[in-house]
Write an enzyme that holds these catalytic residues in place. Structure first.
Site, short mmCIF file in Angstrom:
data_model
loop_
_atom_site.label_atom_id
_atom_site.label_comp_id
_atom_site.label_asym_id
_atom_site.label_seq_id
_atom_site.Cartn_x
_atom_site.Cartn_y
_atom_site.Cartn_z
N TYR A 255 0.88 -1.23 -0.11
CA TYR A 255 0.02 0.03 0.07
C TYR A 255 0.74 1.03 0.23
O TYR A 255 1.91 1.20 -0.73
CB TYR A 255 -0.92 -0.11 1.23
CG TYR A 255 -2.15 0.84 0.84
CD1 TYR A 255 -2.95 0.61 -0.24
CD2 TYR A 255 -2.40 1.85 1.84
CE1 TYR A 255 -4.13 1.36 -0.20
CE2 TYR A 255 -3.59 2.60 1.55
CZ TYR A 255 -4.29 2.45 0.50
OH TYR A 255 -5.58 3.27 0.07
N LYS B 119 -20.63 -20.46 -9.84
CA LYS B 119 -19.98 -20.44 -10.95
C LYS B 119 -18.52 -19.85 -10.71
O LYS B 119 -17.73 -20.45 -11.28
CB LYS B 119 -20.64 -19.38 -11.82
CG LYS B 119 -20.38 -19.24 -13.14
CD LYS B 119 -21.20 -20.33 -13.50
CE LYS B 119 -21.47 -20.51 -15.24
NZ LYS B 119 -22.12 -21.44 -15.95
#
Length: 413
Positions: A38, A93
């Site tokens: 970060y 899925k």
């Protein structure tokens, strides 16, 4: 069924609700790691991507990330139950993408008032992903949605209920016709159903050699013919200039029956009217258009496929969609075109003709499998599907000019 229901609910609730989670791919243990992950380190790839958007594939997970997107208007066989109710299916899925092609997938359920709102929402977030898999969207809106998104998005957009079903159906159908000694170019085809899957299946069969004039499509009102004035633009493409009006009228002498409609709509008496050595794909799930036991009692010369795993010849979309996306993303294809779909069809059907490894037999719970009436399509657990289908799709993307990077020399070998 009560016991199965409880097992299914427990599976989705325990040990952690849902079926997917986020995993870290790099170290995050020290202050130095966090400074790189970060601020301030993250600024460096930001600058690189701002200078060249293609660097998103180098510095982020974009190239291995698929969005699984639904509005919940056609959830499995359950109908329009809304976006939130579709979330277990979309998570499922995502599970299949990861399990079969090691693709990361995020489910997105969209609440909207108009089709245009849905299109705008998906188009606005598309660049986050390497590809977009549309799921469980009712016809005819699904056709408009997919076409609009293909035009507006720079990543491949694929409606699996249409094209995944079509690819697996075409692969099995071509093999079945070959075994039965028939030619797709002359076969008479009856299609029961006129929704997304039906239209896509027939269009791909035409791409593979079927003749449009030999196809008879039926909806709830009977045969789709040129004198009907209640047809949308997608059904009109299959309006046949015929005086035949019922299933019994059109199925006489037919070589192929494809069912993507509902349970028990193909009576035994209608099956008896088909030509010698017929091919029947009864894909309504969980209850097919005709029960296999009844079909085989009625005709001992047929080849039959269903959408169920407890019968031979299961038409299962997992045979193609993970691998199509794998191949498309690995060459950064901008679309999934007909050439890529046909390449997938050929890869799937050719694999069926090869000797089946012991591990596949074990996973399928059978002693033997060989190309023939009881084995016209591979089993979902066949590990050869990933390299064969992904490579064929990637190569077709390169050859047809929609890939943005070359196929690596050793890709999927």
């Amino acid at each position: 069924m009560s016991d199965f229901r409880e097992k299914a609910l427990k599976y989705h609730a325990e040990p952690t609700p849902g079926k997917i989670a986020i995993a870290l791919t790099t170290a995050a243990d020290t202050a130095q790691d966090l400074a790189l992950a970060y601020s301030p380190g993250v600024a460096e790839p930001v600058r690189e991507i701002a200078a060249d958007p293609d660097n998103a594939y180098k510095y982020t997970a974009k190239g291995n990330l698929v969005a699984v997107i639904s509005n919940g208007t056609a959830i499995l066989g359950l109908g329009n139950l809304g976006p939130l109710a579709s979330k277990p299916v979309m998570e499922g899925k995502a599970l299949l993408f990861k399990r079969f092609a090691n693709l990361d997938a995020i489910d997105i359920e969209v609440k909207h008032r108009t089709t245009e709102e849905f299109i705008n929402t998906v188009a606005a977030i598309a660049d986050t992903f390497g590809g977009i898999n549309l799921e469980d969207i009712k016809a005819p809106e699904c056709f408009e949605i997919e076409q609009a998104l293909k035009e507006r998005c720079s990543v491949p957009v694929f409606h699996d209920d249409q094209h995944g079903t079509a690819i697996v159906t075409a692969a099995g159908m071509l093999n079945a016709l070959e075994i039965q000694g028939k030619d797709i170019a002359t076969a008479k085809v009856v299609c029961m159903g006129a929704g997304a899957a039906a239209v896509a299946c027939m269009e791909l069969l035409i791409t593979c050699g079927a003749q449009r004039e030999n196809i008879y499509m039926l909806d709830r009102k009977g045969v789709i013919h040129t004198r009907r004035d209640d047809l949308n633009e997608y059904k009109r493409q299959f309006a046949n200039n015929t005086d035949k009006r019922t299933l019994e009228d059109v199925i006489e002498g037919a070589d192929v029956f494809v069912g993507v409609s509902g349970p028990d709509v193909l009576p035994a008496d209608a099956l008896r009217l088909m030509a010698d050595n017929p091919v029947v794909f009864a894909c309504s799930n969980p209850d097919p258009e005709i029960k296999p036991e009844l079909a085989h009692r009625t005709r001992d010369d047929l080849i039959m496929a269903t959408g169920r795993s407890d019968y031979p010849n299961q038409v299962n979309n997992v045979l193609c969609f993970p691998f199509i996306f794998r191949g498309a993303l690995d060459v950064r294809a901008t679309v999934i075109n007909d050439e890529m779909k046909v390449a997938a069809v050929e890869a799937i059907r050719s694999l069926t003709k090869e000797a089946v490894p012991a591990q596949v037999l074990s996973a399928a719970g059978v002693d033997s499998l060989s190309f023939g009436r009881q084995y016209i399509i591979p089993k979902p657990m066949d590990p050869r599907l990933l390299p064969r289908v992904a490579r064929a799709v990637a190569q077709a993307a390169v050859d047809s000019g929609v890939a943005q990077i070359p196929l690596p020399d050793d890709y999927m070998l």
